[in-house]
Design a protein around this motif. Structure first.
Motif, PDB file in Angstrom:
ATOM      1  N   PHE A   1       3.928  -6.515   4.893  1.00  0.00           N
ATOM      2  CA  PHE A   1       4.946  -5.549   5.162  1.00  0.00           C
ATOM      3  C   PHE A   1       4.497  -5.430   3.948  1.00  0.00           C
ATOM      4  O   PHE A   1       4.701  -5.713   2.535  1.00  0.00           O
ATOM      5  CB  PHE A   1       6.202  -6.375   5.340  1.00  0.00           C
TER       6      PHE A   1
ATOM      7  N   ASN B   1       9.408  -3.307   4.681  1.00  0.00           N
ATOM      8  CA  ASN B   1      11.367  -3.679   4.483  1.00  0.00           C
ATOM      9  C   ASN B   1      11.701  -2.528   3.840  1.00  0.00           C
ATOM     10  O   ASN B   1      11.340  -2.704   2.633  1.00  0.00           O
ATOM     11  CB  ASN B   1      10.701  -5.023   3.840  1.00  0.00           C
TER      12      ASN B   1
ATOM     13  N   GLY C   1       3.872  -3.382   8.281  1.00  0.00           N
ATOM     14  CA  GLY C   1       5.827  -2.843   8.516  1.00  0.00           C
ATOM     15  C   GLY C   1       6.002  -2.044   7.172  1.00  0.00           C
ATOM     16  O   GLY C   1       5.419  -2.408   5.672  1.00  0.00           O
TER      17      GLY C   1
END
Length: 343
Positions: A40, A68, A66
């Motif tokens: 992430f 966050n 990803g």
């Protein structure tokens, strides 16, 4: 292989946690994916422009990843308490020739709307949220753009709230996690329920896939979390000393320094509870630090940066989970594969 992991293109049930402030570099995110897991980028404290650049860098590597995002969940601080804390820590700033701000507390939302707009218009495979719920419409917009949405939770009630707004999965974070607690109620931390037990509670409460986080730093901990029903494990602290980590040199050294043998939860640095290596600043100022996020984060940030530049670990936020002694200097892929090698 679970449907969630298969959908994300993961070969191993392991994720590199987002760590704001520098550790989660594009190189670390890419290394996690190439090891068979997923990493992430941390949007927290970055400008939307800096986040967009990091997204472009990782996207060019053609790996799953990803992002966050911190959900605005301010903890207002009174002017009186804020100014008292400014006075209390002023002597530390003076060591570096710093002038602490004299104005009003900074209560920004970490360019929330701009970051959501970026992620909707330039979709990434996975978006996770921390500190609070983003709202049903945000989740719907991201999912419509093709993004898998996950919510970090620390309790059954938070997991139920996440399910109600339509997320695809939850990250269940135990108290042993390093850095900020993801709790929606920073004034009242959830009880220190062991991670396997918390996973079981959440799985019973909501029909969502679970990703385990908090204190996972060795193969047995990862195995226990997966055995409790998590589909994947998320690790952060154990990656801080890896080759691809962007953690500062003093931070990396402190993780292996016998002088730093305890982690504690403190709000002295940011006004929001976070776990780090116990040091002078925590011992001296935690007892008098007011709750106040992000005001205290902005207040102490210049001091922490100056201390980091000078290698003064007494005054740095040395975020670390309870498994920090397992962090090694090695390629991140080796760390991640070791954690799941026996599965």
């Amino acid at each position: 292989m679970s449907r969630l992991l298969s959908h994300l293109g993961l070969g191993l049930p392991i994720l590199a946690a987002p760590m704001s402030g520098g550790p989660s570099t594009p190189a670390l995110v890419t290394a996690a994916a190439r090891a068979g897991g997923l990493g992430f980028l941390a949007a927290g404290y970055k400008t939307p422009q800096a986040l967009a650049e990091q997204i472009r860098t990782v996207r060019a590597e053609s790996v799953p990843f990803g992002v966050n995002v911190f959900v605005p969940n301010p903890v207002p601080v009174s002017d009186e308490d804020y100014r008292a804390y400014v006075r209390a820590i002023r002597a530390e700033a003076t060591r570096f020739g710093l002038q602490l701000p004299e104005g009003e507390p900074v209560e920004d939302d970490d360019p929330w709307k701009d970051k959501i707009d970026l992620l909707v218009t330039s979709p990434v495979p996975l978006v996770s949220f921390t500190f609070g719920l983003p709202g049903r419409s945000v989740v719907a917009d991201l999912r419509k753009a093709g993004t898998t949405v996950v919510q970090t939770v620390t309790s059954i009630d938070e997991a139920r709230g996440a399910a109600e707004i339509g997320v695809d999965a939850v990250i269940v974070q135990a108290r042993a996690a390093g850095g900020h607690s993801a709790t929606f109620t920073p004034a009242h931390l959830p009880p220190p329920t062991p991670l396997p037990e918390l996973i079981a509670q959440v799985r019973h409460a909501v029909p969502l896939p679970v990703i385990a986080a908090g204190g996972l730093a060795d193969p047995s901990g990862v195995s226990d979390a997966l055995g409790a029903g998590a589909e994947a494990a998320m690790v952060g602290t154990v990656l801080l000393r890896t080759d691809e980590s962007g953690a500062s040199a003093p931070h990396k050294a402190a993780l292996a320094d016998p002088a730093f043998d305890t982690t504690v939860v403190t709000r002295a640095f940011t006004g929001r509870p976070a776990r780090g290596l116990r040091n002078y600043f925590i011992d001296r100022y935690d007892p008098i630090a007011p709750a106040g996020y992000p005001a205290l984060h902005h207040l102490t940030s210049p001091l922490r940066k100056a201390a980091t530049a000078s290698g003064d670990t007494r005054l740095i936020h040395l975020w670390a989970g309870t498994g920090h002694r397992q962090a090694r200097t090695e390629p991140a892929a080796r760390t991640l594969r070791r954690l799941v090698g026996g599965l």
